[in-house]
Design an enzyme around this catalytic site. Structure first.
Site, short mmCIF file in Angstrom:
data_model
loop_
_atom_site.label_atom_id
_atom_site.label_comp_id
_atom_site.label_asym_id
_atom_site.label_seq_id
_atom_site.Cartn_x
_atom_site.Cartn_y
_atom_site.Cartn_z
N CYS A 117 10.16 -6.29 -10.38
CA CYS A 117 11.16 -5.27 -10.05
C CYS A 117 12.58 -5.81 -10.11
CB CYS A 117 10.87 -4.66 -8.69
SG CYS A 117 9.28 -3.84 -8.66
N HIS A 262 16.91 -0.44 -6.78
CA HIS A 262 15.61 -0.37 -7.47
C HIS A 262 14.79 0.73 -6.81
CE1 HIS A 262 11.63 -1.11 -8.78
NE2 HIS A 262 11.24 -1.61 -7.62
N ASN A 292 7.84 4.33 -9.30
CA ASN A 292 8.44 2.99 -9.47
C ASN A 292 8.14 2.51 -10.90
OD1 ASN A 292 8.99 0.24 -9.48
ND2 ASN A 292 8.06 -0.16 -7.48
C1 LIG Z 1 2.49 1.76 0.21
C2 LIG Z 1 3.10 2.43 1.43
C3 LIG Z 1 3.66 3.79 1.05
C4 LIG Z 1 1.99 2.61 2.46
O1 LIG Z 1 2.54 3.19 3.63
P1 LIG Z 1 2.10 2.63 5.06
O2 LIG Z 1 2.74 3.47 6.08
O3 LIG Z 1 2.39 1.17 5.07
O4 LIG Z 1 0.58 2.94 5.05
P2 LIG Z 1 -0.62 1.97 5.39
O5 LIG Z 1 -0.80 0.97 4.31
O6 LIG Z 1 -0.45 1.50 6.80
O7 LIG Z 1 -1.79 2.99 5.35
C5 LIG Z 1 -1.89 4.04 6.27
C6 LIG Z 1 -3.17 4.78 5.96
O8 LIG Z 1 -3.01 5.51 4.73
C7 LIG Z 1 -4.06 5.18 3.84
N1 LIG Z 1 -3.53 5.24 2.46
C8 LIG Z 1 -3.06 4.26 1.68
N2 LIG Z 1 -2.69 4.76 0.50
C9 LIG Z 1 -2.94 6.07 0.53
C10 LIG Z 1 -2.78 7.12 -0.39
N3 LIG Z 1 -2.27 6.92 -1.62
N4 LIG Z 1 -3.13 8.36 -0.02
C11 LIG Z 1 -3.63 8.60 1.21
N5 LIG Z 1 -3.83 7.65 2.12
C12 LIG Z 1 -3.48 6.39 1.78
C13 LIG Z 1 -4.47 3.79 4.24
O9 LIG Z 1 -5.79 3.54 3.80
C14 LIG Z 1 -4.35 3.85 5.75
O10 LIG Z 1 -5.49 4.50 6.26
P3 LIG Z 1 -6.11 4.03 7.68
O11 LIG Z 1 -5.02 4.28 8.67
O12 LIG Z 1 -7.28 4.92 7.81
O13 LIG Z 1 -6.43 2.58 7.52
C15 LIG Z 1 4.23 1.59 2.05
O14 LIG Z 1 3.70 0.47 2.71
C16 LIG Z 1 5.23 1.14 1.02
O15 LIG Z 1 5.85 1.93 0.36
N6 LIG Z 1 5.44 -0.18 0.89
C17 LIG Z 1 6.32 -0.70 -0.11
C18 LIG Z 1 5.63 -0.66 -1.43
C19 LIG Z 1 6.52 -0.95 -2.59
O16 LIG Z 1 7.64 -0.52 -2.63
N7 LIG Z 1 6.00 -1.67 -3.57
C20 LIG Z 1 6.70 -1.98 -4.75
C21 LIG Z 1 7.76 -2.98 -4.40
S1 LIG Z 1 8.77 -3.32 -5.72
#
Ligand SMILES: CC(C)(COP(=O)(O)OP(=O)(O)OC[C@H]1O[C@@H](n2cnc3c(N)ncnc32)[C@H](O)[C@@H]1OP(=O)(O)O)[C@@H](O)C(=O)NCCC(=O)NCCS
Length: 335
Positions: A117, A262, A292
């Protein structure tokens, strides 16, 4: 010493639009979940049944648009810098593939950047250094990704699969003697202690043989992410490096016409905006429509911002990124 200026920008995304509902038909997710956590409504995917394309094919189309915008011919390009994490081949890099497909003259160097990224900013830093030292005058800098052929569209991969989209964008950089505009400074950082938090580790040169059908069947080739760790570091590192770039130039966030972060997650961008105390009109986001697009995300946003009239000559713009590695950076540009 010459300054690096942006002569033109362009982007290309494949036609096929994939909504959150389309993804919800493939694995357990929902439009509400994705929009609430990320702001993403839809993204573009290459249609492999209709028109298969690799990242270099998207990159070539974006490059043509940027060259046309700049009024620069492919014969005037004296360096290609190409950033991607999804190259067509393990080697050679996409830079030479783009050179051949664009018919940029033989002998012109093509450099590949692998900084995910932050790839566009790392590429910009390299191009800027070459231009300042007088080595090159017309640099074609491309960021391009085809993520859709490398995502796990099952319940297990849903956290990653909803985030990423395919797309490419390019800029044409030139040398200018005008002291008042151009790239003021680029600031790059990395911390490899966090390499495991967002990565795709297979195939790997550390394994013999590099790839087996069993390991592919076990899903070793899918990207893996610790979303919470990425989020936490992104909202700290981006404001930090933006302030570093502004401070280096004796400026403050209030001086910015536009911050182009980004496009990783709209919630990350919103937190970065709050931490820098920027108004809504000072930040550009388009992740809602593209997801993204990794190395393409900053130039894609820049191209749209320019065409919407939000970047005018004389405007101070800051570009910032954070991504796998971890790597992060910022560039300050007077347009
Ligand atoms: C990925 C992201 C949206 C997840 O959000 P979060 O609040 O951290 O969510 P969690 O990982 O704690 O998951 C919460 C729940 O949602 C579920 N979940 C994960 N992805 C899911 C999806 N696409 N749809 C539905 N549920 C989902 C998980 O399994 C978890 O379930 P559980 O509570 O039963 O275990 C967030 O962490 C994020 O955006 N991080 C940065 C990612 C990023 O920018 N990456 C690229 C960097 S350049």
């Amino acid at each position: 010493m010459p300054r690096t200026v942006f002569l033109g920008t362009g982007h290309f995304v494949p036609e096929k639009v994939v909504t959150n509902d389309d993804l919800a038909a493939r694995f357990d997710t929902s439009d509400e979940w994705v929009q609430q956590r990320t702001g993403i409504k839809e993204r573009h995917h290459v249609d492999f049944n209709k028109e298969p394309m690799g990242a270099s094919d998207l990159g070539v189309r974006a490059a043509r648009a940027a060259l046309a915008d700049a009024g620069v011919s492919k014969d005037e390009v004296d360096l290609i810098v190409y950033a991607t994490l999804s190259p067509d081949r393990a080697f050679p890099g996409d830079g030479v593939l783009v050179q051949a497909k664009l018919d940029v003259p033989a002998g012109v160097p093509a450099l590949d950047v692998r900084n995910q990224c932050s790839g566009f900013l790392y590429g910009l830093a390299v191009a800027d250094a070459f231009i300042r030292q007088g080595s090159y005058k017309r640099v074609l800098l491309i960021g391009s990704e085809v993520h859709s052929s490398g995502l796990d569209f099952s319940d297990e991969g849903r956290d990653v699969a909803v985030l990423f989209g395919d797309g490419a964008a390019a800029v044409v950089l030139g040398a200018s003697e005008d002291e008042k505009r151009g790239v003021l400074s680029v600031h790059l950082h990395a911390d490899g202690r966090f390499a495991d938090e967002l990565q795709c580790g297979y195939p790997s040169s550390a394994e013999m043989p590099r790839a087996t059908p069993e390991k592919v069947a076990a899903g070793r080739h899918w990207p893996k992410m610790n979303g919470k760790a990425v989020f936490k570091h992104a909202v700290t590192r981006m404001p930090e490096v933006v302030l570093e770039a502004l401070g280096k130039n004796g400026l403050t966030p209030a001086d910015l016409k536009l911050l182009i972060p980004h496009q990783a997650n709209l919630r990350i961008s919103e937190m970065v905006q709050r931490r820098l105390e920027l108004r809504d009109d000072q930040v550009f986001n388009n992740i809602m429509r593209y997801g993204n697009t990794t190395a393409a995300s900053i130039p894609l946003a820049l191209d749209e911002a320019r065409h919407e009239g939000r970047v005018q000559p004389g405007d101070l713009v800051c570009l910032t990124a954070f991504g796998a590695g971890f790597t992060w950076g910022a560039a300050l540009v007077r347009f």
